[in-house]
Every structure is written in C-alpha cells, then in structure tokens.
Design a protein around this motif. Structure first.
Motif, short mmCIF file in Angstrom:
data_model
loop_
_atom_site.label_atom_id
_atom_site.label_comp_id
_atom_site.label_asym_id
_atom_site.label_seq_id
_atom_site.Cartn_x
_atom_site.Cartn_y
_atom_site.Cartn_z
N LEU A 115 -6.71 -2.79 -2.11
CA LEU A 115 -5.97 -3.34 -0.97
C LEU A 115 -6.63 -2.93 0.35
O LEU A 115 -6.68 -3.73 1.29
CB LEU A 115 -4.52 -2.86 -1.01
CG LEU A 115 -3.67 -3.42 -2.14
CD1 LEU A 115 -2.34 -2.68 -2.23
CD2 LEU A 115 -3.41 -4.91 -1.95
N TRP A 116 -7.12 -1.70 0.43
CA TRP A 116 -7.78 -1.26 1.66
C TRP A 116 -9.06 -2.04 1.90
O TRP A 116 -9.36 -2.46 3.02
CB TRP A 116 -8.08 0.23 1.57
CG TRP A 116 -8.80 0.75 2.79
CD1 TRP A 116 -10.12 1.03 2.92
CD2 TRP A 116 -8.22 1.01 4.07
NE1 TRP A 116 -10.41 1.46 4.18
CE2 TRP A 116 -9.26 1.46 4.92
CE3 TRP A 116 -6.91 0.92 4.57
CZ2 TRP A 116 -9.04 1.81 6.25
CZ3 TRP A 116 -6.70 1.27 5.90
CH2 TRP A 116 -7.75 1.71 6.72
N ARG A 117 -9.84 -2.26 0.85
CA ARG A 117 -11.09 -3.02 0.99
C ARG A 117 -10.83 -4.49 1.28
O ARG A 117 -11.68 -5.17 1.83
CB ARG A 117 -11.92 -2.89 -0.29
CG ARG A 117 -12.46 -1.49 -0.53
CD ARG A 117 -13.22 -1.41 -1.83
NE ARG A 117 -14.36 -2.34 -1.84
CZ ARG A 117 -15.08 -2.61 -2.91
NH1 ARG A 117 -14.78 -2.03 -4.07
NH2 ARG A 117 -16.08 -3.46 -2.84
N GLY A 118 -9.64 -4.97 0.92
CA GLY A 118 -9.32 -6.38 1.16
C GLY A 118 -9.11 -6.71 2.62
O GLY A 118 -9.18 -7.88 3.01
N GLY A 119 -8.88 -5.71 3.45
CA GLY A 119 -8.71 -5.94 4.88
C GLY A 119 -7.39 -6.62 5.20
O GLY A 119 -6.35 -6.34 4.60
N ARG A 120 -7.42 -7.55 6.16
CA ARG A 120 -6.23 -8.26 6.59
C ARG A 120 -5.98 -9.43 5.63
O ARG A 120 -6.86 -10.27 5.43
CB ARG A 120 -6.37 -8.75 8.02
CG ARG A 120 -6.52 -7.60 9.02
CD ARG A 120 -6.83 -8.10 10.41
NE ARG A 120 -5.68 -8.83 10.98
CZ ARG A 120 -4.67 -8.26 11.60
NH1 ARG A 120 -4.63 -6.94 11.71
NH2 ARG A 120 -3.69 -8.96 12.11
N LEU A 121 -4.78 -9.48 5.06
CA LEU A 121 -4.44 -10.44 4.02
C LEU A 121 -3.16 -11.16 4.38
O LEU A 121 -2.34 -10.67 5.14
CB LEU A 121 -4.27 -9.73 2.67
CG LEU A 121 -5.45 -8.87 2.19
CD1 LEU A 121 -5.01 -7.99 1.03
CD2 LEU A 121 -6.61 -9.76 1.77
N VAL A 122 -2.98 -12.34 3.78
CA VAL A 122 -1.72 -13.08 3.91
C VAL A 122 -0.90 -12.82 2.67
O VAL A 122 -1.34 -13.10 1.54
CB VAL A 122 -1.98 -14.60 4.07
CG1 VAL A 122 -0.66 -15.36 4.08
CG2 VAL A 122 -2.75 -14.87 5.36
N ALA B 290 0.83 -1.20 0.00
CA ALA B 290 0.00 0.00 0.00
C ALA B 290 0.87 1.26 0.00
O ALA B 290 0.56 2.24 -0.69
CB ALA B 290 -0.93 -0.01 1.21
N ALA B 291 1.97 1.24 0.77
CA ALA B 291 2.87 2.39 0.78
C ALA B 291 3.50 2.60 -0.60
O ALA B 291 3.63 3.73 -1.07
CB ALA B 291 3.96 2.19 1.83
N PHE B 292 3.88 1.50 -1.24
CA PHE B 292 4.45 1.59 -2.59
C PHE B 292 3.44 2.22 -3.55
O PHE B 292 3.79 3.10 -4.35
CB PHE B 292 4.86 0.20 -3.06
CG PHE B 292 5.28 0.12 -4.50
CD1 PHE B 292 6.54 0.55 -4.90
CD2 PHE B 292 4.41 -0.38 -5.46
CE1 PHE B 292 6.92 0.50 -6.23
CE2 PHE B 292 4.78 -0.44 -6.79
CZ PHE B 292 6.04 0.00 -7.18
N GLN B 293 2.20 1.77 -3.48
CA GLN B 293 1.18 2.32 -4.37
C GLN B 293 0.85 3.77 -4.02
O GLN B 293 0.55 4.58 -4.91
CB GLN B 293 -0.10 1.46 -4.31
CG GLN B 293 0.07 0.05 -4.84
CD GLN B 293 0.40 -0.01 -6.32
OE1 GLN B 293 0.40 1.01 -7.02
NE2 GLN B 293 0.70 -1.20 -6.81
N GLY B 294 0.93 4.13 -2.74
CA GLY B 294 0.72 5.52 -2.36
C GLY B 294 1.79 6.43 -2.93
O GLY B 294 1.50 7.52 -3.46
N VAL B 295 3.05 6.00 -2.83
CA VAL B 295 4.15 6.77 -3.42
C VAL B 295 3.98 6.85 -4.94
O VAL B 295 4.21 7.90 -5.55
CB VAL B 295 5.50 6.14 -3.04
CG1 VAL B 295 6.64 6.80 -3.82
CG2 VAL B 295 5.76 6.26 -1.54
N THR B 296 3.56 5.73 -5.54
CA THR B 296 3.34 5.71 -6.99
C THR B 296 2.26 6.72 -7.39
O THR B 296 2.42 7.45 -8.38
CB THR B 296 2.92 4.30 -7.43
OG1 THR B 296 3.97 3.38 -7.15
CG2 THR B 296 2.61 4.25 -8.91
N LEU B 297 1.18 6.76 -6.62
CA LEU B 297 0.08 7.69 -6.91
C LEU B 297 0.57 9.13 -6.88
O LEU B 297 0.34 9.91 -7.82
CB LEU B 297 -1.04 7.47 -5.90
CG LEU B 297 -2.18 8.50 -5.92
CD1 LEU B 297 -2.87 8.53 -7.27
CD2 LEU B 297 -3.18 8.20 -4.81
N VAL B 298 1.26 9.50 -5.81
CA VAL B 298 1.73 10.88 -5.67
C VAL B 298 2.75 11.21 -6.76
O VAL B 298 2.71 12.29 -7.37
CB VAL B 298 2.33 11.09 -4.27
CG1 VAL B 298 2.98 12.46 -4.17
CG2 VAL B 298 1.26 10.93 -3.20
#
Length: 206
Positions: free
Chosen positions: A67-74, A14-22
């Motif tokens: 990813l946020w909607r997916g909740g807790r994932l393995v 999620a952090a990687f995608q956040g940096v990608t978005l910005v």
C-alpha cells in the motif's frame, strides 16, 4: 450519482494493517510463552497457533509495504458476494465463541485472544469494513497489497447484477485467463472503465 473519489493515501486500510501487524506479532510472542507454560499437547497446539499468528503478521507487513509503494490510490467501493458474507459471519461467530470459552474456562488467554483477533480481522478483510480494492495509475491493488497491473491485462467486462442494490461485476484478464474479479458499486463503473480504456484494454463482449 455519487461523485468519484479522489486519489489519496489508503490511510484507513494502512492503519488497519498496522494494527493487525502489531496485534498478531504480539500474539505470536505470547503464544510461544504460553506454550512453554502449558507443555505437552496443549503447548504444542499453542506453538502451532503462534506460527499462524506470525504468518498473519507477515501478511499485514506485506500489505503495508504494498500500500505504501502504491502511492495515492482511489478507493473503490467493492463488495463481497452474499454467500461470502454469510460464511465470514459464521466463521467469526465460531471463533468468538471459542475465544470466549478459552478465556472463561480453559485458562488459555493467549489462544483466546488470538481467536478473538482473527474474528476481528475477518470483519475488516472479509466483510470489507475497510476499503478492499484500490485503483492506481498503473493498476489495481487490494487491501492485502496484492497487485494487478494494467500491463498484465488485455480485456475487461462489466455486467450489471439484478436486484435492489446497484452492483456491477468487473472481470479482467489476459487471453483466456481471468486475473481480476470484483463486485463494485454501480457508481464506480464509469471511472474504472475510463481508466481501463486509457490503459489500452479492450472491452470483452459477452
């Protein structure tokens, strides 16, 4: 044997995608400004690339939402094919060289930054520098937010690969349609198998 991972929020992806978005949203705005300064054919090219940057920003936004909607994932230790690694590395090399040339001699910093950014993005997505596949309570989700729910699947199979690295190939689908294919670390086979059997899928024999 490596112990199975526990469900958690996909923070690194999620952090990687956040940096990608910005990053790519900023690149899109910068490229639009650069296109106005250049004018002519170079300006049109910069404007076209800004659309591509905006598209990558939207992909990152969609991944964050998924990813946020997916909740807790393995997080599964998925790996790409060896040929894919070679192709991604070659593409990254070309983009890096183009970006450095544009930065040093062409005077087009926005386009150069975009090329270097795409090379970095490919390292994360294509080389699996961040987890690329997750297992959730209702199905699979990849690092781009694309879902493959158990409800769409009917069968699955595992095939062990030959070689020094312990890898297994997972395939799953419905009828004759292949809906999911992944190359996993062999330690992932049993927990993934248990999840798929628990979801009512059948083992497809070769």
């Amino acid at each position: 044997m490596t112990p199975p991972s526990l469900p958690s929020r996909p923070v690194s992806t999620a952090a990687f995608q956040g940096v990608t978005l910005v990053f790519f949203a900023g690149c899109a705005a910068w490229l639009v400004r650069e296109s106005r300064e250049l004018g002519g054919r170079p300006g049109m090219m910069a404007l076209g690339v800004s659309v591509a940057a905006g598209g990558l920003a939207l992909v990152a936004l969609g991944a964050l939402v998924g990813l946020w909607r997916g909740g807790r994932l393995v997080a599964l230790r998925s790996r790409a094919e060896m040929g894919t690694y070679a192709l991604v590395l070659a593409t990254m090399g070309v983009l890096a060289l183009v970006g450095l040339r544009l930065l040093s001699s062409e005077g087009r910093p926005a386009l150069a930054t975009f090329c270097l950014g795409v090379a970095g993005w490919l390292a994360g997505v294509g080389l699996h520098a961040v987890p690329a596949l997750f297992l959730g309570p209702t199905g699979f989700i990849d690092s781009l937010g694309r879902r493959t729910p158990f409800s769409r699947l009917e069968w699955f199979s595992f095939q062990r690969e030959q070689g020094d690295l312990p890898r297994v190939r997972l395939q799953a689908g419905h009828g004759t349609r292949l809906l999911l294919a992944a190359r996993l670390d062999s330690s992932e086979e049993e927990p993934v198998r248990a999840a798929l059997l628990g979801a009512g899928l059948t083992v497809r024999r070769r």
